[in-house]
Design a protein around this motif. Structure first.
Motif, PDB file in Angstrom:
ATOM      1  N   ARG A  70       7.235 -27.958 -19.376  1.00 30.93           N
ATOM      2  CA  ARG A  70       7.565 -28.509 -20.588  1.00 30.93           C
ATOM      3  C   ARG A  70       6.460 -28.275 -21.527  1.00 30.93           C
ATOM      4  O   ARG A  70       6.510 -27.768 -22.722  1.00 30.93           O
ATOM      5  N   ALA A  71       5.300 -28.629 -21.066  1.00 30.32           N
ATOM      6  CA  ALA A  71       3.823 -28.476 -21.735  1.00 30.32           C
ATOM      7  C   ALA A  71       2.668 -28.442 -20.729  1.00 30.32           C
ATOM      8  O   ALA A  71       2.918 -28.885 -19.670  1.00 30.32           O
ATOM      9  N   VAL A  72       1.444 -27.847 -21.351  1.00 28.50           N
ATOM     10  CA  VAL A  72       0.450 -27.610 -20.699  1.00 28.50           C
ATOM     11  C   VAL A  72      -0.717 -28.225 -21.591  1.00 28.50           C
ATOM     12  O   VAL A  72      -0.796 -27.672 -22.805  1.00 28.50           O
ATOM     13  N   ILE A  73      -1.379 -28.905 -20.614  1.00 24.96           N
ATOM     14  CA  ILE A  73      -2.687 -29.657 -21.271  1.00 24.96           C
ATOM     15  C   ILE A  73      -3.760 -29.191 -20.585  1.00 24.96           C
ATOM     16  O   ILE A  73      -4.038 -29.098 -19.625  1.00 24.96           O
ATOM     17  N   VAL A  74      -4.843 -28.205 -21.200  1.00 31.27           N
ATOM     18  CA  VAL A  74      -5.903 -27.691 -20.893  1.00 31.27           C
ATOM     19  C   VAL A  74      -7.167 -28.924 -20.927  1.00 31.27           C
ATOM     20  O   VAL A  74      -7.534 -29.076 -22.194  1.00 31.27           O
ATOM     21  N   ALA A  75      -7.573 -29.226 -19.712  1.00 31.77           N
ATOM     22  CA  ALA A  75      -8.641 -30.331 -19.906  1.00 31.77           C
ATOM     23  C   ALA A  75      -9.956 -29.864 -19.243  1.00 31.77           C
ATOM     24  O   ALA A  75     -10.577 -30.709 -18.344  1.00 31.77           O
ATOM     25  N   THR A  76     -10.254 -28.612 -19.057  1.00 34.48           N
ATOM     26  CA  THR A  76     -11.316 -27.908 -18.559  1.00 34.48           C
ATOM     27  C   THR A  76     -12.492 -28.370 -19.306  1.00 34.48           C
ATOM     28  O   THR A  76     -13.831 -27.948 -18.864  1.00 34.48           O
ATOM     29  N   GLY A  77     -12.682 -28.786 -20.451  1.00 35.41           N
ATOM     30  CA  GLY A  77     -13.741 -29.142 -21.425  1.00 35.41           C
ATOM     31  C   GLY A  77     -14.345 -27.964 -22.116  1.00 35.41           C
ATOM     32  O   GLY A  77     -13.804 -26.986 -22.163  1.00 35.41           O
ATOM     33  N   GLN A  78     -15.435 -28.316 -22.667  1.00 32.07           N
ATOM     34  CA  GLN A  78     -16.204 -27.344 -23.482  1.00 32.07           C
ATOM     35  C   GLN A  78     -17.262 -26.496 -22.758  1.00 32.07           C
ATOM     36  O   GLN A  78     -17.305 -25.413 -23.291  1.00 32.07           O
ATOM     37  N   LEU A  79     -17.619 -26.871 -21.721  1.00 35.21           N
ATOM     38  CA  LEU A  79     -18.901 -26.382 -21.272  1.00 35.21           C
ATOM     39  C   LEU A  79     -18.655 -25.727 -19.816  1.00 35.21           C
ATOM     40  O   LEU A  79     -18.676 -26.151 -18.784  1.00 35.21           O
ATOM     41  N   ASN A  80     -17.872 -24.439 -19.979  1.00 42.24           N
ATOM     42  CA  ASN A  80     -17.729 -23.796 -18.597  1.00 42.24           C
ATOM     43  C   ASN A  80     -18.146 -22.207 -18.637  1.00 42.24           C
ATOM     44  O   ASN A  80     -17.879 -21.730 -17.387  1.00 42.24           O
ATOM     45  N   GLU A  81     -19.076 -21.702 -19.508  1.00 45.05           N
ATOM     46  CA  GLU A  81     -19.619 -20.555 -19.227  1.00 45.05           C
ATOM     47  C   GLU A  81     -21.038 -20.489 -19.865  1.00 45.05           C
ATOM     48  O   GLU A  81     -20.860 -20.939 -21.091  1.00 45.05           O
ATOM     49  N   GLN A  82     -22.064 -20.157 -19.102  1.00 44.20           N
ATOM     50  CA  GLN A  82     -23.198 -20.525 -19.910  1.00 44.20           C
ATOM     51  C   GLN A  82     -23.585 -19.121 -20.713  1.00 44.20           C
ATOM     52  O   GLN A  82     -22.888 -18.233 -20.712  1.00 44.20           O
ATOM     53  N   ILE A  83     -24.179 -19.658 -22.003  1.00 42.10           N
ATOM     54  CA  ILE A  83     -24.570 -18.762 -22.948  1.00 42.10           C
ATOM     55  C   ILE A  83     -25.985 -17.904 -22.391  1.00 42.10           C
ATOM     56  O   ILE A  83     -26.909 -18.680 -22.289  1.00 42.10           O
ATOM     57  N   ARG A  84     -25.967 -16.724 -22.209  1.00 42.73           N
ATOM     58  CA  ARG A  84     -27.094 -16.154 -21.554  1.00 42.73           C
ATOM     59  C   ARG A  84     -27.794 -15.424 -22.933  1.00 42.73           C
ATOM     60  O   ARG A  84     -27.203 -14.503 -23.571  1.00 42.73           O
ATOM     61  N   PRO A  85     -28.932 -15.566 -22.974  1.00 42.74           N
ATOM     62  CA  PRO A  85     -29.719 -15.063 -24.211  1.00 42.74           C
ATOM     63  C   PRO A  85     -30.110 -13.502 -23.918  1.00 42.74           C
ATOM     64  O   PRO A  85     -30.299 -13.068 -22.900  1.00 42.74           O
TER      65      PRO A  85
END
Length: 510
Positions: free
Chosen positions: A144-159
């Protein structure tokens, strides 16, 4: 045919655990899917090394927020533990929290959510089909509902720096997998990025390397963890709700001038080359919390350099024209959030395009309340875990029917106001970033979880002084309202004493 269940939570890190607890408090039935074989998320470095998940938190990491300022609102960190927790202690605290509230029985491990899609009845019910993979088996379930709790930091920013990926012949290391070991001995190292991790890594490598350079393209403001108030953690000594109200009334130039004087009184940013191109308090600026980087710079062990122009096979050229030999590059440019298992129309890939009510509920979705985010807090300095807990309480209130979301018009109006506030504090440009402590306070007020000062002053003057003239503590959100905690007052009043008690302890746990 998909099985139909109640609430799906994705991820068993700090945000996921807090969400399980909040769901249970409001009578919901949560099922939490965790890709790894243990809880902890980023904090479980052993598990993430085993599986190869990135990013990882390096094992030597020390938290940037004090234990009393960052704990969950009804589960204090043990008194005998030190003021700032290390990685292993943080993981142990999360495990204690999960066991105390019987959360682990709701977690299914080694299970990856590969896709979330609208069900056949989504338009009417808001329900979702969740595709999960365990080993080689893949099944689908309806929630009935999905809560995404994987956070903010899951893929590195590559310069995107010329020569880094196609010319440079040395070793390139992500800050998330960093370990200070003999591989750094007598090497020349360049660290890209001067935030928390960049400064921590520079300090750890300084005793091993021959030369170490930290590239600070936009500069940074250095902030020690210990304040000048008897060494009390800076997040407990530096701000309270009364001061925050005064800051809102004062002109921006005055606040920035005072803050700059305070920062410069501890360290000469101009002489070191670290002067930020953004004023202190700007959401575009970087604040790096570190107690040792200053002496490493002053002693010449760490050299501050400007942005990088390009890399060659064994050298780096900086924007000031200087050129240095380099053996190892450590990339410490931060992380962003990606959700490949979600429909793109629900959550845009570009963070700046996301319209989320309180950074939780997708405003544009047909059913804003049935696919939500906990822990997706725009990066800033502050207590992420207790803030995610507050978000989870809001979600659980809505899903249980205890609270209704505002209308689409009202949510868009509030989002526009928040966006305009960010633009004012980011030199006229919208950035996906907030000051977490301020965000947590505003969300708590919105949820009516803070008791009024006048009521407290009349009924409990000592507590009133603590709440409004002491540090803003997570316990304050359990003093009143739904699911208040009977020990919230006691721990609010003892927070400073408990914070520093760990330094006198000889406990092995500390």
């Amino acid at each position: 045919m998909a099985e139909k269940e109640n609430i799906c939570i994705i991820g068993a890190g700090p945000a996921g655990l807090a969400t399980i607890k909040s769901c249970l408090e409001y009578g919901l039935t949560p099922v939490c899917y965790e890709k790894a074989s243990d809880i902890g998320g980023l904090w479980n470095t052993v598990e993430r090394k085993r599986t190869g998940f990135i990013p990882q938190i390096y094992e030597s990491l020390v938290a940037n927020v004090s234990k009393e300022g960052s704990c969950f609102s009804d589960f204090p960190v043990p008194k005998e533990w030190p003021p700032y927790l290390r990685q292993k202690q943080t993981l142990e605290y999360l495990r204690m929290y999960a066991e105390h509230f019987n959360l682990l029985e709701h977690v299914i491990y080694n299970t990856e959510v590969t896709s979330v899609r609208e069900s056949a009845t989504h338009d009417e019910t808001g329900s979702w089909i969740v595709y999960i993979k365990t080993g080689k088996e893949e099944i689908e379930k309806e929630f009935r509902a999905v809560i995404v709790a994987t956070g903010q930091l899951n893929e590195q920013i590559r310069p995107d720096i010329p020569g880094l990926s196609d010319k440079f012949k040395g070793e390139i290391i992500s800050s998330g997998v960093f370990e200070a070991n003999e591989s750094f001995r007598d090497k020349s190292v360049v660290i890209i990025g001067c935030g928390h991790s960049g400064c921590d890594i520079a300090v750890e490598c300084a005793e091993l390397t021959q030369k170490i350079y930290i590239s600070a393209r936009h500069g940074a403001w250095l902030l020690p963890r210990m304040s000048l108030s008897k060494g009390l953690p800076v997040d407990l000594a530096g701000i309270n709700r009364f001061k925050a109200s005064l800051v809102k009334l004062a002109p921006t130039w005055m606040v920035q001038s005072i803050l700059r004087s305070l920062f410069e009184s501890r360290f000469d940013h101009t002489a070191s080359g670290l002067t930020s191109q953004y004023p202190i308090g700007s959401l575009r600026g970087t604040v790096a919390m570190n107690d040792q980087i200053q002496i490493k710079i002053y002693s010449g062990q760490v050299k501050v350099k400007p942005g990088i122009k390009c890399f060659d096979e064994h050298s780096v050229t900086f924007e000031d024209g200087s050129k240095e030999h380099v053996d190892i590059v450590v990339v410490s440019t931060g992380y962003t959030s990606k959700f490949p298992f979600l429909p793109k129309h629900v959550i845009p890939a570009n963070a700046s395009d996301r319209k989320l009510h309180w950074w939780i509920f997708p405003i544009e979705a047909k059913h804003s309340d049935t696919l939500t985010f906990v822990g997706l807090i725009p990066i800033g300095n502050g207590p992420v875990n207790s803030t995610a807990e507050l978000q989870s309480r809001y979600v659980a209130q809505v899903l249980s029917g205890e609270r209704s979301l505002p209308s689409k018009i009202e949510m868009k109006k509030l989002w526009k106001q928040q966006r305009e506030s960010i633009i004012r504090r980011a030199e006229g440009e919208y950035v996906y970033r907030v000051t977490i402590l301020e965000y947590r306070e505003e969300l708590a007020k919105y949820m009516k979880l803070l008791p009024s000062f006048s009521w407290l002053l009349f009924t409990d003057p000592k507590l009133a002084f603590n709440v409004y003239f002491g540090p803003p503590l997570p316990y304050h959100f359990r003093l009143s309202g739904p699911h208040k905690w009977e020990k919230a007052r006691e721990h609010s009043l003892q927070a400073i004493e408990n914070e520093m008690a760990g330094m006198r302890s000889s406990s092995e746990d500390a």
